[in-house]
Scaffold this active site. Structure first.
Site, PDB file in Angstrom:
ATOM      1  N   HIS A 245      41.854  41.026  37.865  1.00  0.00           N
ATOM      2  CA  HIS A 245      40.906  39.908  37.911  1.00  0.00           C
ATOM      3  C   HIS A 245      40.043  39.965  36.652  1.00  0.00           C
ATOM      4  CE1 HIS A 245      37.596  37.755  40.522  1.00  0.00           C
ATOM      5  NE2 HIS A 245      37.779  37.168  39.368  1.00  0.00           N
TER       6      HIS A 245
ATOM      7  N   ASN B 143      46.380  45.779  42.873  1.00  0.00           N
ATOM      8  CA  ASN B 143      45.255  45.326  42.051  1.00  0.00           C
ATOM      9  C   ASN B 143      44.631  46.550  41.366  1.00  0.00           C
ATOM     10  OD1 ASN B 143      42.472  44.831  41.362  1.00  0.00           O
ATOM     11  ND2 ASN B 143      42.670  42.862  42.379  1.00  0.00           N
TER      12      ASN B 143
ATOM     13  N   GLU C 218      44.096  37.158  38.614  1.00  0.00           N
ATOM     14  CA  GLU C 218      43.080  36.487  39.450  1.00  0.00           C
ATOM     15  C   GLU C 218      41.989  35.972  38.534  1.00  0.00           C
ATOM     16  OE1 GLU C 218      41.432  39.148  42.288  1.00  0.00           O
ATOM     17  OE2 GLU C 218      43.341  39.542  43.233  1.00  0.00           O
TER      18      GLU C 218
ATOM     19  N   ARG D 266      33.131  42.782  34.226  1.00  0.00           N
ATOM     20  CA  ARG D 266      32.614  44.052  34.752  1.00  0.00           C
ATOM     21  C   ARG D 266      33.684  45.140  34.848  1.00  0.00           C
ATOM     22  NH1 ARG D 266      31.242  42.491  40.954  1.00  0.00           N
ATOM     23  NH2 ARG D 266      30.072  40.858  39.903  1.00  0.00           N
TER      24      ARG D 266
ATOM     25  N   ARG E 211      37.063  38.823  35.276  1.00  0.00           N
ATOM     26  CA  ARG E 211      35.836  38.133  35.712  1.00  0.00           C
ATOM     27  C   ARG E 211      35.062  37.645  34.508  1.00  0.00           C
ATOM     28  NH1 ARG E 211      34.185  39.432  41.277  1.00  0.00           N
ATOM     29  NH2 ARG E 211      32.287  38.364  40.671  1.00  0.00           N
TER      30      ARG E 211
ATOM     31  N   HIS F  49      39.914  48.405  39.779  1.00  0.00           N
ATOM     32  CA  HIS F  49      38.963  49.518  39.899  1.00  0.00           C
ATOM     33  C   HIS F  49      39.335  50.742  39.062  1.00  0.00           C
ATOM     34  CE1 HIS F  49      36.562  47.064  42.308  1.00  0.00           C
ATOM     35  NE2 HIS F  49      37.508  46.896  43.217  1.00  0.00           N
TER      36      HIS F  49
ATOM     37  N   HIS G 132      42.926  41.197  50.576  1.00  0.00           N
ATOM     38  CA  HIS G 132      41.491  41.511  50.545  1.00  0.00           C
ATOM     39  C   HIS G 132      41.110  42.397  51.724  1.00  0.00           C
ATOM     40  CE1 HIS G 132      37.296  41.345  49.488  1.00  0.00           C
ATOM     41  NE2 HIS G 132      37.680  40.766  48.351  1.00  0.00           N
TER      42      HIS G 132
ATOM     43  N   THR H 129      35.070  39.525  45.559  1.00  0.00           N
ATOM     44  CA  THR H 129      35.255  38.129  45.981  1.00  0.00           C
ATOM     45  C   THR H 129      34.866  38.001  47.457  1.00  0.00           C
ATOM     46  OG1 THR H 129      37.187  38.247  44.551  1.00  0.00           O
ATOM     47  CG2 THR H 129      36.877  36.214  45.803  1.00  0.00           C
TER      48      THR H 129
ATOM     49  N   GLU I 143      46.993  32.328  48.986  1.00  0.00           N
ATOM     50  CA  GLU I 143      46.790  33.718  49.381  1.00  0.00           C
ATOM     51  C   GLU I 143      45.739  33.683  50.477  1.00  0.00           C
ATOM     52  OE1 GLU I 143      46.111  36.754  46.376  1.00  0.00           O
ATOM     53  OE2 GLU I 143      44.959  37.947  47.829  1.00  0.00           O
TER      54      GLU I 143
HETATM   55  N1  PXP Z   1      43.237  39.254  46.618  1.00  0.00           N
HETATM   56  C1  PXP Z   1      42.210  38.661  45.958  1.00  0.00           C
HETATM   57  C2  PXP Z   1      42.304  37.202  45.694  1.00  0.00           C
HETATM   58  C3  PXP Z   1      41.092  39.404  45.522  1.00  0.00           C
HETATM   59  O1  PXP Z   1      40.089  38.786  44.871  1.00  0.00           O
HETATM   60  C4  PXP Z   1      41.083  40.794  45.742  1.00  0.00           C
HETATM   61  C5  PXP Z   1      39.951  41.613  45.219  1.00  0.00           C
HETATM   62  O2  PXP Z   1      39.966  41.616  43.841  1.00  0.00           O
HETATM   63  C6  PXP Z   1      42.173  41.372  46.414  1.00  0.00           C
HETATM   64  C7  PXP Z   1      43.222  40.574  46.864  1.00  0.00           C
HETATM   65  C8  PXP Z   1      42.247  42.827  46.687  1.00  0.00           C
HETATM   66  O3  PXP Z   1      41.228  43.193  47.576  1.00  0.00           O
HETATM   67  P1  PXP Z   1      40.934  44.719  47.832  1.00  0.00           P
HETATM   68  O4  PXP Z   1      40.482  45.302  46.524  1.00  0.00           O
HETATM   69  O5  PXP Z   1      39.852  44.682  48.878  1.00  0.00           O
HETATM   70  O6  PXP Z   1      42.208  45.336  48.308  1.00  0.00           O
END
Ligand code: PXP
Length: 240
Positions: free
Chosen positions: A42, A6, A69, A48, A44, A9, A190, A100, A150
């Protein structure tokens, strides 16, 4: 077991100055070079981090798979149907949250989710539902027609005491077994990091882990490619 990285960030850092770098599209190239199996972002509603431009460009350049996402807001659904990522992962979204916070309530939002799963399928997009490791949510997810769930690993990742972590892990194991028994495929994610991902990797039926924050944090110090290779080493070692 596969790794989806992901890259939200990377975009968070860019948006801190509303500038052009670091570019999540550039990050996606590095993630793929390092050997990840998919790119996750994602979009959003509050934009952001990831912007519309990122999603359109990522669809063009990603050579593995793009997993978008998103919340079920009509504005974002229209963008997803236009971009046509390989997969969408539906998540709940609250404006004030830092990330999330919980899984989708598929029971409460069943009709809306089912209707949209059909719209995505008509556009050739696979669907995953981000849910808590609970049987009733899994059963309802299967009934929407989605290919994947998921499993939200956040509660496992946040557990402080060893005993609580073990309990959360067992919930994830049971949820995975149940999902497989009723014919829905399983991903998880997550809050996973370099310390807590190992036990999740030993759940053989989980196909893919989606990990963001911990990889990007480590990348600040060791570089993105190294951070991903180190996570891949854990996954390969533990899921053997
Ligand atoms: N899976 C989903 C559905 C999420 O919303 C997120 C966060 O954007 C992640 C995985 C990844 O989580 P993390 O950034 O805590 O590794």
């Amino acid at each position: 077991m596969k790794l989806g990285v992901n890259i939200d960030h990377i975009a968070t850092l860019r948006q801190a100055r509303h500038s052009q770098s670091p570019d999540p599209v550039y990050a996606a190239f590095i993630c793929e070079l390092a050997g990840c199996d998919s790119i996750v972002c994602h979009l959003r509603e509050d934009r952001r981090h990831i912007q519309d431009r990122d999603v359109y460009l990522l669809k063009q350049v990603v050579k593995t798979r793009l997993n978008l996402e998103m919340a079920l807001s009509e504005e974002i659904v229209k963008i997803a149907l236009d971009v046509k990522p390989h997969q969408v992962t539906l998540v709940p979204e609250k404006r004030e949250e830092l990330t999330t916070e919980g899984g989708l309530d598929v029971i409460k939002n069943f009709e809306k989710i089912k209707k949209n799963v059909k719209r995505f399928h008509n556009a050739g997009i696979k669907v995953s539902l981000f849910i808590e490791p609970e049987e009733n949510q899994i059963l309802k997810s299967k009934e929407t027609g989605a290919e994947f769930i998921e499993i939200h690993t956040g509660r496992y990742a946040e557990a402080k005491a060893e005993e609580d972590m073990q309990k959360e892990l067992e919930k994830i194991v049971r949820a995975t077994d149940y999902a497989i028994s009723i014919g829905i495929r399983v991903n998880a994610g997550h809050g996973l990091d370099y310390h807590n991902t190992g036990p999740i990797c030993r759940i053989k039926e989980i196909e893919e882990l989606n990990i963001g924050y911990s990889i990007i944090c480590r990348a600040v110090f060791v570089g993105l490619e190294t951070a991903i290779r180190e996570m891949l080493d854990i996954i390969r070692r533990e899921s053997r």
